[in-house]
Design a protein around this motif. Sequence first.
Motif, PDB file in Angstrom:
ATOM      1  N   SER A  51       0.819  -1.221   0.000  1.00 53.69           N
ATOM      2  CA  SER A  51       0.000   0.000   0.000  1.00 53.69           C
ATOM      3  C   SER A  51       0.850   1.267   0.000  1.00 53.69           C
ATOM      4  O   SER A  51       0.392   2.330  -0.429  1.00 53.69           O
ATOM      5  N   SER A  52       2.080   1.143   0.484  1.00 55.87           N
ATOM      6  CA  SER A  52       2.946   2.329   0.521  1.00 55.87           C
ATOM      7  C   SER A  52       3.546   2.666  -0.841  1.00 55.87           C
ATOM      8  O   SER A  52       4.135   3.740  -1.003  1.00 55.87           O
ATOM      9  N   SER A  54       3.335   4.183  -4.014  1.00 52.91           N
ATOM     10  CA  SER A  54       2.471   5.167  -4.660  1.00 52.91           C
ATOM     11  C   SER A  54       3.190   5.841  -5.816  1.00 52.91           C
ATOM     12  O   SER A  54       4.360   6.260  -5.691  1.00 52.91           O
ATOM     13  N   GLU A  55       2.479   5.984  -6.931  1.00 51.95           N
ATOM     14  CA  GLU A  55       3.069   6.636  -8.095  1.00 51.95           C
ATOM     15  C   GLU A  55       3.263   8.134  -7.884  1.00 51.95           C
ATOM     16  O   GLU A  55       3.925   8.807  -8.687  1.00 51.95           O
ATOM     17  N   ASP A  56       2.688   8.670  -6.793  1.00 46.08           N
ATOM     18  CA  ASP A  56       2.840  10.094  -6.502  1.00 46.08           C
ATOM     19  C   ASP A  56       4.168  10.417  -5.830  1.00 46.08           C
ATOM     20  O   ASP A  56       4.525  11.592  -5.695  1.00 46.08           O
ATOM     21  N   ASP A  57       4.899   9.385  -5.382  1.00 43.59           N
ATOM     22  CA  ASP A  57       6.171   9.609  -4.694  1.00 43.59           C
ATOM     23  C   ASP A  57       7.297   9.824  -5.692  1.00 43.59           C
ATOM     24  O   ASP A  57       7.315   9.231  -6.781  1.00 43.59           O
ATOM     25  N   TRP A  63       9.439   2.835   0.625  1.00 49.39           N
ATOM     26  CA  TRP A  63       8.402   1.835   0.360  1.00 49.39           C
ATOM     27  C   TRP A  63       8.733   0.530   1.077  1.00 49.39           C
ATOM     28  O   TRP A  63       9.907   0.191   1.300  1.00 49.39           O
TER      29      TRP A  63
END
Length: 981
Positions: A51-52, A54-57, A63
């Motif tokens: 869940s950690s 994320s494509e926004d990171d 992660w």
Amino acid sequence: MEGNLFIVKLCSFLSFLAFTVSQGTNPSLNDDVLGLIVFKFDLHDPKNVLSSWSEDDNSPCNWFGIQCNPRTQRVTEILLNDLSLSGKIGRGLVRLQFLRKLSLSNNYFSGTISPDLATIQSLRAVDFSGNNLTGEIPDQFFKQCGSLRYVSFARNNFYGPVPRSLTSCSSISVLNFSSNHLSGSLPEDIWSLNTLRDLDLSGNELTGNIPVGIGSSFNLRTVNLRKNQISGNLPEDIGKCLLLNSMDFSENSLTGTVPVSLQRLSLLTSLKLGKNSITGLIPSWISMLKNLEVLDLSGNMFSGEVPTSIGELKMLKSLSLSGNKFTGQIPDSLTMCVHLSEVDLSQNGLIGIIPEGILASSIERLNLSQNGFTGSIPDITGSNVFYQSVKVIDLSENGLSGKIPEAFALSSQLVVLNLSRNFLSSEIPAGIGELKELEVLDLSQNRLNGSIPLKIGAAIALTDLRLDRNFLSGGIPLEIGKLRSLGTLSLSKNNLSGPLPASLANLTSLHTLDLSFNNLTGTLPHQLGNLPHLLFLNLSHNNLAGELPMGPAFNTLDPTSLSGNPSLCGALLNRSCPAVLPKPIVLNPDSTPNSPQNSLPTTKSTSRHKKIILSISTLVAISAAALIALGVVTVTLLNMNARAHHRADGALVLEPSRSGSGSGVGSPLTSTGSGQPGKLVMFSSDKDFSVGAHALLDKHCELGRGGFGAVYRAPLPDGRPVAVKKLAVSGLVKSQSEFEKTVRSLGRLRHPNLVHLHGYYWTPQLQLLVYEYVGGGSLYSRLHEPGGKALTWLERFRVILGVARGLAFLHESCRPAVVHYNVKSSNVLIDENGEAKVGDFGLARLLPMLDRYVLSSKIQSALGYMAPEFACGSARVSEKCDVYGFGVLTLEIITGRRPVEYTEDDVVILSDSVRGALEGGRVGSCVDPRMGPAWPEEVLVPLVKLALICASQVPSNRPAMGEVVHILEVIGSPPGPKEES
């Protein structure tokens, strides 16, 4: 719902790609994020551990499962082990050009390995072990392996050869391809890998010889080729591998003798050559292997004497020489191996006495069975070391005499004591009955006298107690009822007397009770009939009397198990019990004629009383005779039917025509996309069968899908339908010759309760099996799918009996036995006459060297039916697995419930639920309500108990299918309340 979720994920992913392309800064950093998000997109993550991600990171370094270089912030390690992840290992990882370690072990990844992963030049370690990966290991993977040092593809479903390009990996140190289905021979130049330290190719199907030149692999520390089909001699130059620490070539087909150069391996700690065909003597130079801790030469053809030099192996902990041709005596020098904890010299020709020194050491497991040892068992009363450490003592099948040492009672850790089949003549030491850890006590077939120790009840862990064929006297002690874990109690052929203690009814785990050929008297405790797991009971040739108890234990009993007891009576023996008449009335001569004391029962009343007794006994006798007659007629008809169906395997081979056209006999059938004509073979020379491939590929003709492929309905030229299975294991089928050999052997099997195999079709890309078409549908659909008429009790019992007969035929009438491995309701079909037919039998034989890892991936739908042995790497998978599946299937038929059911808060296991209801006296509540009230309770309880015993967690507790058929036939299917038409 899943389709919408996929669209949402896809849109999000495309948006992310657009965003990434639009960014002009830090493109290398985006490579790591992009690659990992692409990798995640192909995964199923049931625990949401990613869940950690994320494509926004801007960076993946925080992660879960990701480690980065702290200086460059580039991803160096991906560690995602034991997380229940599934899906494909996608090409997104190729973008991680600084990745050093990729570990995805013990998940559920499937598909093949992309050779592009090897283009990551920085990659040092790859661990994909314990997944469901398949296909061939790509040869290209190792042609561009860069600086790869550690590779583990163990415990998957890979097949095909060991890649020849391995030798291109000049820096590889650890290579583990164990527990797959690799075949062919080892690469000839595999030993040219100078950096190779650990090689594990065990548990495959490798053939051929061990390549020469192993001595050039001078860095080799461990080599494991166990459980393959490798032949030839042990390599002569193996002694040049001076750093070798562990060597396991067991369970192969090796021949020849032990090479002399082996004596140079002074660092060797483990040498395992068991289960081969190696000959010759154990060389005296074995003592030069000073660091040897494990020596296993069992199951070979070694001969001569056990060398005295073996006693110089001061570090030796485990010695196994069983199953050879050794002669002479045990060398006294063996007692010099002070660290020995396991000694197995069983199944040889050793003679003489047992050295006292062996029983004076700290051995935990001692097996000297099946030899020619004589004399008495050493009584080392002063050796507290041995008696405090020993857990297993097996001295069975020798010529030992004298007493059982009293000191055995000091063995507080003892789990197994087997002294059977000797000439021991003492009493049983009373203290043995106080051993709290003792599980197996076998003193059978000796000359023991005296009585059974009263303290036997203190051995509360006992599961197996065998004292049969001795000269024991006295009674069966009441204390034996304290052994609540006891499964087998055999006291037959002794001189035991007195009554059967009522405490035997406390042995609720008992499945085998043999008290035959004694002098037991009195009546049978009525509680004995309620033992829930009792399968075998023999009380024959005693002096027992009275009426047989009621209960399931006696409902299924063979009358011969009660023979030789002339005073026993009951319906099972077809012997009426004496009527219980009123006590005689004594007349008072001084009373008047009208006095109440002079009142006598009238003649009419007495006659009526006798008539009732006579009617009941007559009815019982007639019922028993009818049941026996019905069984004889049924068996006779089945035998006649089986003989009528047994004919020679005449095969009509339909070869492809040269023109490549036409649809009649001899026309080619082509598989989709291959364009390669195949061969159709039908096992009937009096019919012209022809099946068009276009019909097989028509989705409208599909009947269903299973672990081994899809099934289609197709017509024959005369209009009769057949069922055609398109195999989904084509890549695992070893060769055309082996495929045809296996299928022909299955085609010869004929039984009324098996789906007949009519023929097959072969190309390298497509294999089909042609079966008889069974029009009544599957048992699964009749039990669980709405819309159909529910099966009645009699129909369900008939299905249970039919399945049992089919499996018994596969296990006991076929040589070698055919193990189904996939017994479940969707593999049981019902014909128009209501007869059950077992399908999909023998398909596991099409896989090369079947093992539980193939089964776990190919039989996913068998959840709940699969025996617990599949999850145990050391347990032997056998016919008992089918018995387990049959037990679960029987419960499914009775209850109408699936083997495993999921609720919002729990997972309900059918066998556990039914067992709880049985123990609580609520077994009737488990019956499928769609049957209505038309089920006989006197049959239901023993049938449920039989099913639960078949589904026992312990394989040895499960009966053979032949025994199951016999029990079912005895139980019968008596009519209950009248069923509605």
